[in-house]
Design an enzyme around this catalytic site. Structure first.
Site, PDB file in Angstrom:
ATOM      1  CD  GLU A   1      16.001   1.174  12.230  1.00  0.00           C
ATOM      2  OE1 GLU A   1      16.204   2.093  11.426  1.00  0.00           O
ATOM      3  OE2 GLU A   1      16.601   1.067  13.313  1.00  0.00           O
TER       4      GLU A   1
ATOM      5  CB  CYS B   1      15.827   1.736   4.393  1.00  0.00           C
ATOM      6  SG  CYS B   1      17.126   0.654   5.015  1.00  0.00           S
TER       7      CYS B   1
HETATM    8  P1  NAP Z   1       5.110  -1.503   4.614  1.00  0.00           P
HETATM    9  O1  NAP Z   1       4.073  -1.556   3.560  1.00  0.00           O
HETATM   10  O2  NAP Z   1       5.027  -0.448   5.641  1.00  0.00           O
HETATM   11  O3  NAP Z   1       5.085  -2.954   5.275  1.00  0.00           O
HETATM   12  C1  NAP Z   1       6.044  -3.337   6.243  1.00  0.00           C
HETATM   13  C2  NAP Z   1       5.542  -4.550   7.009  1.00  0.00           C
HETATM   14  O4  NAP Z   1       4.404  -4.198   7.804  1.00  0.00           O
HETATM   15  C3  NAP Z   1       5.087  -5.710   6.126  1.00  0.00           C
HETATM   16  O5  NAP Z   1       5.494  -6.918   6.740  1.00  0.00           O
HETATM   17  C4  NAP Z   1       3.563  -5.566   6.154  1.00  0.00           C
HETATM   18  O6  NAP Z   1       2.904  -6.793   5.908  1.00  0.00           O
HETATM   19  C5  NAP Z   1       3.374  -5.155   7.593  1.00  0.00           C
HETATM   20  N1  NAP Z   1       2.107  -4.519   7.917  1.00  0.00           N
HETATM   21  C6  NAP Z   1       1.477  -3.550   7.221  1.00  0.00           C
HETATM   22  N2  NAP Z   1       0.365  -3.169   7.897  1.00  0.00           N
HETATM   23  C7  NAP Z   1       0.306  -3.937   9.023  1.00  0.00           C
HETATM   24  C8  NAP Z   1      -0.589  -4.037  10.137  1.00  0.00           C
HETATM   25  N3  NAP Z   1      -1.665  -3.264  10.206  1.00  0.00           N
HETATM   26  N4  NAP Z   1      -0.318  -4.969  11.100  1.00  0.00           N
HETATM   27  C9  NAP Z   1       0.766  -5.769  11.034  1.00  0.00           C
HETATM   28  N5  NAP Z   1       1.653  -5.702  10.005  1.00  0.00           N
HETATM   29  C10 NAP Z   1       1.422  -4.803   9.029  1.00  0.00           C
HETATM   30  O7  NAP Z   1       6.580  -1.366   4.013  1.00  0.00           O
HETATM   31  P2  NAP Z   1       7.223  -2.150   2.755  1.00  0.00           P
HETATM   32  O8  NAP Z   1       6.551  -1.628   1.541  1.00  0.00           O
HETATM   33  O9  NAP Z   1       7.265  -3.628   3.001  1.00  0.00           O
HETATM   34  O10 NAP Z   1       8.748  -1.669   2.827  1.00  0.00           O
HETATM   35  C11 NAP Z   1       9.248  -0.529   2.156  1.00  0.00           C
HETATM   36  C12 NAP Z   1       9.548   0.591   3.128  1.00  0.00           C
HETATM   37  O11 NAP Z   1      10.384   0.123   4.173  1.00  0.00           O
HETATM   38  C13 NAP Z   1      10.289   1.739   2.496  1.00  0.00           C
HETATM   39  O12 NAP Z   1       9.629   2.929   2.824  1.00  0.00           O
HETATM   40  C14 NAP Z   1      11.668   1.717   3.140  1.00  0.00           C
HETATM   41  O13 NAP Z   1      12.296   2.964   3.269  1.00  0.00           O
HETATM   42  C15 NAP Z   1      11.407   1.081   4.450  1.00  0.00           C
HETATM   43  N6  NAP Z   1      12.592   0.380   4.956  1.00  0.00           N
HETATM   44  C16 NAP Z   1      13.268   0.895   6.032  1.00  0.00           C
HETATM   45  C17 NAP Z   1      14.392   0.246   6.520  1.00  0.00           C
HETATM   46  C18 NAP Z   1      15.173   0.782   7.701  1.00  0.00           C
HETATM   47  O14 NAP Z   1      16.000   0.058   8.222  1.00  0.00           O
HETATM   48  N7  NAP Z   1      14.943   1.995   8.126  1.00  0.00           N
HETATM   49  C19 NAP Z   1      14.822  -0.939   5.924  1.00  0.00           C
HETATM   50  C20 NAP Z   1      14.119  -1.425   4.838  1.00  0.00           C
HETATM   51  C21 NAP Z   1      12.994  -0.750   4.371  1.00  0.00           C
HETATM   52  P3  NAP Z   1       2.344  -7.175   4.460  1.00  0.00           P
HETATM   53  O15 NAP Z   1       3.490  -7.228   3.534  1.00  0.00           O
HETATM   54  O16 NAP Z   1       1.744  -8.515   4.683  1.00  0.00           O
HETATM   55  O17 NAP Z   1       1.356  -6.119   4.106  1.00  0.00           O
END
Ligand code: NAP
Length: 525
Positions: free
Chosen positions: A255, A294
């Site tokens: 997602e 999102c």
């Molecule tokens: P993110 O930076 O991509 O991080 C998401 C998750 O991935 C976090 O738990 C992060 O951990 C983890 N992560 C990052 N790199 C990783 C790796 N190499 N290995 C394992 N885990 C890793 O996203 P965010 O900033 O938290 O969230 C915002 C985004 O989410 C927005 O773009 C939004 O549109 C999207 N979103 C989508 C939905 C949907 O249902 N489609 C719902 C909510 C949000 P850390 O925090 O520890 O770095």
């Protein structure tokens, strides 16, 4: 205070200083998290070998009852969760309700739905198929629960709902859960897991949590696990191509981000109910959770004649909203969750402004109520206007994860469809129109690229469930840029945690395997 991880049946603090979680209004450090020294491979192995078999010894309706007990624990601690959301996410009461009450509402929905599957422990799909001239040799499709772990790597914006909307169908299917919440807001997820574990509802190993970076998690997943990722498109691409995920064909549900749209039909002119309903929803989507959803509306397509009055109406409403410290009286819009998110949002906004005019907001130096701009993470709600339509690039491509939306005028239905499709796959589009001919062309024209299309006219009025609200009984997920994942949709979500297999053999064997199975047709009911 360092938050404990819960793995292999033990509460363990990670080593080292850890990472600090902060109050986005004051900058104050709240708690720390660390996954250093946690053996994630062992955590997954324990969940597979201990939690999974214990869960699958129960039938669907018994597991639905466990979800019911989780609802009771979360409901009893609701006030504490609101307090954590206020401090760690800068959530207003309405923002916290969206996440926490949304989580409880979703779990309740799966309690009800799960009961319908009865005491069965796997699912039978469709009728038997003939494979020989006589009945001696036939085939029967089954859906069998996975023997692995449901690994959730979650985004920061829904620390409560983001866990439970995934955990409800996984646990109902009999698959243990290991969640890695996003670091900036991990506290609420950790507290909920702690409350549920300490209440002794689930078998040991059915629910684990690792807080902090846990970057080696995907090195340890296997072919019977499911990885469910929610986050940005960039991180999603790294997950999808992780060598171990590729080598072992690990099932992965993504997602990601999405440039969702709202579309006003040609009939939604100023003075009509459709116009007013659109204004209300656009403002709500820009301000609830400070636009950190999102599903939030990022682009608004309006017939050329209505687009300026629409911009004026939205701007007038935004001007009446108090933005600042959610602890202050009358504040309706809080900060973003961190200074890093603030910087990312302002950077994205600057890109959008290269091709848009600013109708309202956009002041990087605006003064939030009862907060120091030097340490807080506020972004002023900002409405943009872009008359370049299909020639614009950033408007259709840059997700500002904050209170920002852009109005784009369109000339005819074909152009409205083309503009919506420029999002290259979105979670949701909402349409405000009662014009049957327009809808007959528009809805099929965009449905293929949207997980959900919500149509509102005067007769629907305020009965609709909201552009940004994800209903547990309806599909959540979108194609293309939105990640291509599918979640929720009632019992349909169970398919992610089962594997289809056809068993070919004699009728007695197939009858024996089918006797205690629930009908997979219930997943789509
Ligand atoms: P993110 O930076 O991509 O991080 C998401 C998750 O991935 C976090 O738990 C992060 O951990 C983890 N992560 C990052 N790199 C990783 C790796 N190499 N290995 C394992 N885990 C890793 O996203 P965010 O900033 O938290 O969230 C915002 C985004 O989410 C927005 O773009 C939004 O549109 C999207 N979103 C989508 C939905 C949907 O249902 N489609 C719902 C909510 C949000 P850390 O925090 O520890 O770095």
């Amino acid at each position: 205070m360092k938050l404990a991880n819960y793995v292999y049946g033990q509460w363990l603090e990670g080593a080292g200083d850890g990472i600090a979680l902060q109050d986005p209004v004051t900058g104050e450090e709240l708690v720390r998290v660390s996954s250093e020294g946690i053996d994630t491979g062992r955590a997954l192995e324990f969940a597979r070998n201990t939690g999974g078999p214990a869960l699958r010894a129960l039938g669907y309706e018994q597991r639905a009852a466990l979800l019911g007990a989780i609802v009771e624990v979360l409901s009893a601690n609701r006030a504490e969760y609101f307090d954590i959301a206020l401090r760690n996410s800068g959530s207003t009461e309405a923002d916290a309700a969206f996440d926490v009450d949304g989580a409880i509402f979703t779990l309740k929905s799966y309690v009800r739905a799960g009961k319908a599957l009865g005491p069965a422990r796997h699912l039978k799909e469709g009728a038997r198929v003939a494979l020989a001239k006589t009945d001696a040799f036939q085939g029967q499709h089954f859906l069998m629960p996975l023997s692995g772990v449901a690994v959730f790597i979650n985004a920061f914006n829904f620390p409560a709902w983001g866990l439970w909307e995934k955990a409800a169908p996984a646990l109902l299917a009999g698959v243990p859960v290991l969640v890695k919440p996003a670091t900036p807001t991990a506290w609420l997820t950790q507290r909920m897991v702690e409350d549920v574990v300490k209440a002794g509802i689930l078998p040991v190993g059915a629910l684990s949590i690792v807080c902090g970076s846990a970057r080696d998690l995907l090195d340890h997943v296997g072919e019977c696990d499911v990885v469910s990722f929610t986050g940005s498109a960039d991180t999603a691409a790294r997950m999808r191509t992780h060598p171990n995920v590729v080598a072992r064909s690990v099932r992965i549900n993504i997602e990601a981000d999405s440039i969702n749209c709202a579309i006003l039909g040609p009939d939604a002119q100023p003075g009509t109910p459709e116009f007013d309903l659109a204004v209300k929803e656009i403002v709500r989507e820009m301000t609830i959770k400070t636009g950190q959803k999102c599903t939030a509306i990022r682009r608004v397509f309006a017939p050329a004649a209505a687009s300026r009055p629409l911009a004026d109406a939205v701007a007038a409403k935004l001007a009446s909203y108090r933005v600042g410290n959610p602890k202050s009286e009358g504040v309706r819009v809080g900060p973003l969750v961190s200074r890093a998110q603030q910087a990312a949002a302002l950077e994205g906004l600057a890109k959008l402004r290269e091709e848009c005019e600013t109708v309202f907001g956009g002041d990087a130096d605006f003064a939030p109520v009862d907060a120091d701009p030097a340490v807080s993470a506020f972004v002023q709600p900002t409405l943009l206007y872009c008359d370049k339509g299909l020639d614009a690039r950033h408007v259709h491509d840059v997700e500002v994860f904050g209170p920002v939306a852009t109005i784009v005028p369109y000339a005819d239905t074909a152009e409205a469809i083309a503009l919506a499709r420029r999002g290259r796959g979105s979670l949701v589009a909402s349409v405000y129109s009662g014009d049957a001919a327009f809808l007959a062309e528009l809805v099929p024209g965009i449905a293929e690229l949207h997980g959900r299309v919500m149509v509102v006219d005067a007769a629907v009025g305020t009965n609709h469930t909201g552009h940004g609200n994800v209903m547990p009984t309806c599909l959540h997920g979108g194609p293309g840029r939105a990640g291509g994942g599918e979640e929720l949709g009632g019992l349909r979500a169970l398919a992610t945690y089962h594997r289809r297999c056809v068993v070919q053999g004699g009728p007695a064997l197939l009858e024996a395997l089918s006797r205690d199975a629930a009908d997979a047709a219930l997943l789509g009911s």
